[in-house]
Design an enzyme around this catalytic site. Structure first.
Site, PDB file in Angstrom:
ATOM      1  N   HIS A   1       0.840  -1.207   0.000  1.00 56.82           N
ATOM      2  CA  HIS A   1       0.000   0.000   0.000  1.00 56.82           C
ATOM      3  C   HIS A   1       0.874   1.256   0.000  1.00 56.82           C
ATOM      4  O   HIS A   1       0.608   2.216  -0.732  1.00 56.82           O
ATOM      5  CB  HIS A   1      -0.879   0.053   1.255  1.00 56.82           C
ATOM      6  CG  HIS A   1      -1.843  -1.084   1.403  1.00 56.82           C
ATOM      7  ND1 HIS A   1      -1.758  -2.005   2.418  1.00 56.82           N
ATOM      8  CD2 HIS A   1      -2.937  -1.430   0.683  1.00 56.82           C
ATOM      9  CE1 HIS A   1      -2.750  -2.869   2.322  1.00 56.82           C
ATOM     10  NE2 HIS A   1      -3.490  -2.549   1.274  1.00 56.82           N
TER      11      HIS A   1
ATOM     12  N   ASP B   1      -3.908  -7.256  -7.662  1.00 52.47           N
ATOM     13  CA  ASP B   1      -5.303  -7.612  -7.920  1.00 52.47           C
ATOM     14  C   ASP B   1      -5.597  -7.325  -9.388  1.00 52.47           C
ATOM     15  O   ASP B   1      -6.252  -6.338  -9.732  1.00 52.47           O
ATOM     16  CB  ASP B   1      -6.209  -6.810  -6.985  1.00 52.47           C
ATOM     17  CG  ASP B   1      -5.897  -7.094  -5.517  1.00 52.47           C
ATOM     18  OD1 ASP B   1      -6.314  -8.146  -5.031  1.00 52.47           O
ATOM     19  OD2 ASP B   1      -5.191  -6.286  -4.876  1.00 52.47           O
TER      20      ASP B   1
ATOM     21  N   GLN C   1      -9.180  -6.997 -10.606  1.00 47.42           N
ATOM     22  CA  GLN C   1      -9.750  -5.753 -10.079  1.00 47.42           C
ATOM     23  C   GLN C   1      -9.323  -4.563 -10.945  1.00 47.42           C
ATOM     24  O   GLN C   1     -10.133  -3.668 -11.222  1.00 47.42           O
ATOM     25  CB  GLN C   1      -9.291  -5.565  -8.632  1.00 47.42           C
ATOM     26  CG  GLN C   1      -9.674  -4.244  -8.015  1.00 47.42           C
ATOM     27  CD  GLN C   1      -9.408  -4.235  -6.523  1.00 47.42           C
ATOM     28  OE1 GLN C   1     -10.184  -4.750  -5.739  1.00 47.42           O
ATOM     29  NE2 GLN C   1      -8.284  -3.644  -6.111  1.00 47.42           N
TER      30      GLN C   1
HETATM   31  P1  AMP Z   1      -6.587  -3.664  -0.303  1.00 46.73           P
HETATM   32  O1  AMP Z   1      -6.405  -2.875   0.946  1.00 46.73           O
HETATM   33  O2  AMP Z   1      -6.144  -5.072  -0.200  1.00 46.73           O
HETATM   34  O3  AMP Z   1      -7.937  -3.490  -0.916  1.00 46.73           O
HETATM   35  O4  AMP Z   1      -5.577  -3.012  -1.348  1.00 46.73           O
HETATM   36  C1  AMP Z   1      -5.600  -1.635  -1.638  1.00 46.73           C
HETATM   37  C2  AMP Z   1      -4.770  -1.392  -2.868  1.00 46.73           C
HETATM   38  O5  AMP Z   1      -3.414  -1.796  -2.631  1.00 46.73           O
HETATM   39  C3  AMP Z   1      -5.262  -2.196  -4.080  1.00 46.73           C
HETATM   40  O6  AMP Z   1      -5.160  -1.385  -5.245  1.00 46.73           O
HETATM   41  C4  AMP Z   1      -4.304  -3.348  -4.106  1.00 46.73           C
HETATM   42  O7  AMP Z   1      -4.152  -3.909  -5.396  1.00 46.73           O
HETATM   43  C5  AMP Z   1      -3.022  -2.689  -3.648  1.00 46.73           C
HETATM   44  N1  AMP Z   1      -2.085  -3.692  -3.132  1.00 46.73           N
HETATM   45  C6  AMP Z   1      -2.362  -4.687  -2.261  1.00 46.73           C
HETATM   46  N2  AMP Z   1      -1.261  -5.450  -2.054  1.00 46.73           N
HETATM   47  C7  AMP Z   1      -0.274  -4.927  -2.817  1.00 46.73           C
HETATM   48  C8  AMP Z   1       1.096  -5.271  -3.051  1.00 46.73           C
HETATM   49  N3  AMP Z   1       1.678  -6.321  -2.465  1.00 46.73           N
HETATM   50  N4  AMP Z   1       1.814  -4.496  -3.908  1.00 46.73           N
HETATM   51  C9  AMP Z   1       1.228  -3.430  -4.527  1.00 46.73           C
HETATM   52  N5  AMP Z   1      -0.047  -3.056  -4.345  1.00 46.73           N
HETATM   53  C10 AMP Z   1      -0.798  -3.798  -3.511  1.00 46.73           C
END
Ligand code: AMP
Length: 273
Positions: A31, A143, A146
C-alpha cells in the site's frame, strides 16, 4: 496528515492535482508503495481506509479482516498522505445502495469464486471516486482482475480520471504482500512463497521452454496441491481482459488463487512480451 471521517469534510483540498489511493487498511509496504508513487505525481494525496462490507460474501472474512487504524495512520503519514479518509459503514451506506455491476470481466476467476465481490468493489470505488473527485487513482496489479474491472467501469461510465496500475511489492522470499498474510500460521507462511515460485516456474516453462500451456498449467496445479495448497485456479490469460488463453500470445499473464487452510492467497505474473 489530516484524518477525515465525514464525506462532507472531503472538500477544499486546495489547488492542484489530486491523487487517490483507496485501501481496506491493515496497511503494508505494498500500500505504501502506491502512496509513494502517487506522492511523486500529485499535489494533494488522499488515501482511504474502508473495509467494504459489500465486497465480502457470506462466510468470508469481513468480521475478522484486520483493522489497525493507529498503525495505518503512521504508515500513511510516512508515505506522504495529506488526507486520510476513514468513513464508517453507515457514512458510506446510509441505506441499501444503488450498485455498479461490470459485466463479462467479472464472470470468471475471482468473480466465480467470490460471487458479488466485484459488484461490491465497483460500487464502493465508484462512490469513493465521486466523494474524493481525484484527478488520478492508484491501484495495485496484485489484484489484476480488479484493475481490469475498474478500468472497464471508468470507461463505461465515462468517469473523468486517470488510472495508474502499480507493480506488486513482495516479501524477500517472493510472497506478495497482503493484509491477509497475517492469517497464516508459521507453517503456512513457510509454504506460501511457493505460489509465486510456481508462477515463475510455469512462466519459464511456457514462455522460454515452449511447453504446451495445458500441460504446464496442470503440472502447476499438481505441484501446488503436493505442497499443501488447495488451488482455486491457475490459468494463462490475456492481461487486458483476463480471457483464458490456450496458447501463449502476449500480452499474457499467469493468474493464481489458492487456499492454505482458511487463508486464500492470490497472485499473478505478466509473461514477457
Ligand atoms: P486492499 O487494501 O487489499 O484493498 O488493497 C488496496 C490497494 O493496494 C489495491 O489497489 C491493491 O491492489 C493494492 N495492493 C495490495 N497489495 C499490494 C502489493 N503487495 N503491492 C502493490 N499493491 C498492492
Amino acid at each position: 496528515l489530516k484524518i477525515v471521517r465525514r464525506i462532507a469534510e472531503l472538500d477544499h483540498f486546495g489547488r492542484g492535482r489530486v491523487g487517490f489511493v483507496p485501501t481496506m487498511g491493515a496497511l503494508h509496504d505494498g500500500h505504501a508503495s502506491l502512496m509513494r508513487t502517487a506522492r511523486g505525481e500529485c499535489d494533494v494525496l488522499v488515501a482511504s481506509l474502508f473495509v467494504n462490507p459489500l465486497q465480502f460474501g457470506p462466510g468470508e472474512d469481513f468480521e475478522r479482516y484486520p483493522r489497525a487504524e493507529a498503525n495505518d495512520s503512521e504508515i500513511a503519514r510516512n508515505a506522504g498522505v495529506d488526507v486520510l479518509f476513514i468513513p464508517t459503514v453507515q457514512e458510506v451506506y446510509p441505506r441499501r445502495s444503488t450498485t455498479v455491476s461490470v459485466p463479462e470481466l467479472t464472470d470468471r476467476w475471482e468473480g466465480a469464486y467470490r460471487p458479488g465481490h466485484f459488484d461490491g468493489v465497483a460500487t464502493v470505488v465508484c462512490k469513493l471516486f465521486n466523494m474524493v473527485a481525484p484527478d488520478v487513482a492508484y491501484f495495485g496489479l496484485k489484484d489484476l482482475q480488479q484493475c481490469a474491472v475498474i478500468r472497464r467501469m471508468v470507461e463505461d461510465l465515462n468517469i473523468r480520471l486517470e488510472l495508474r496500475f502499480c507493480a506488486t511489492l513482495r516479501e524477500a522470499d517472493g510472497l506478495a504482500m497482503s493484509s491477509r498474510n497475517a492469517y497464516l500460521t508459521v507453517d503456512q507462511r513457510a509454504v506460501a512463497p511457493l505460489l509465486y515460485r510456481q508462477l515463475l516456474g510455469t512462466a519459464t516453462a511456457i514462455a522460454s521452454d515452449g511447453q504446451d500451456v495445458d500441460s504446464a498449467l496442470a503440472e502447476a496445479r499438481m505441484s501446488l496441491e503436493m505442497a499443501g495448497f488447495v488451488p482455486d485456479y491457475f490459468a494463462l490469460v490475456s492481461t487486458d481482459d483476463l480471457r483464458p488463453l490456450d496458447e501463449y500470445s502476449p500480452p499474457a499473464s499467469l493468474i493464481a488463487a489458492a487456499r492454505l487452510g482458511t487463508t486464500r492467497l492470490i497472485d499473478n505474473l505478466q509473461l514477457p512480451r
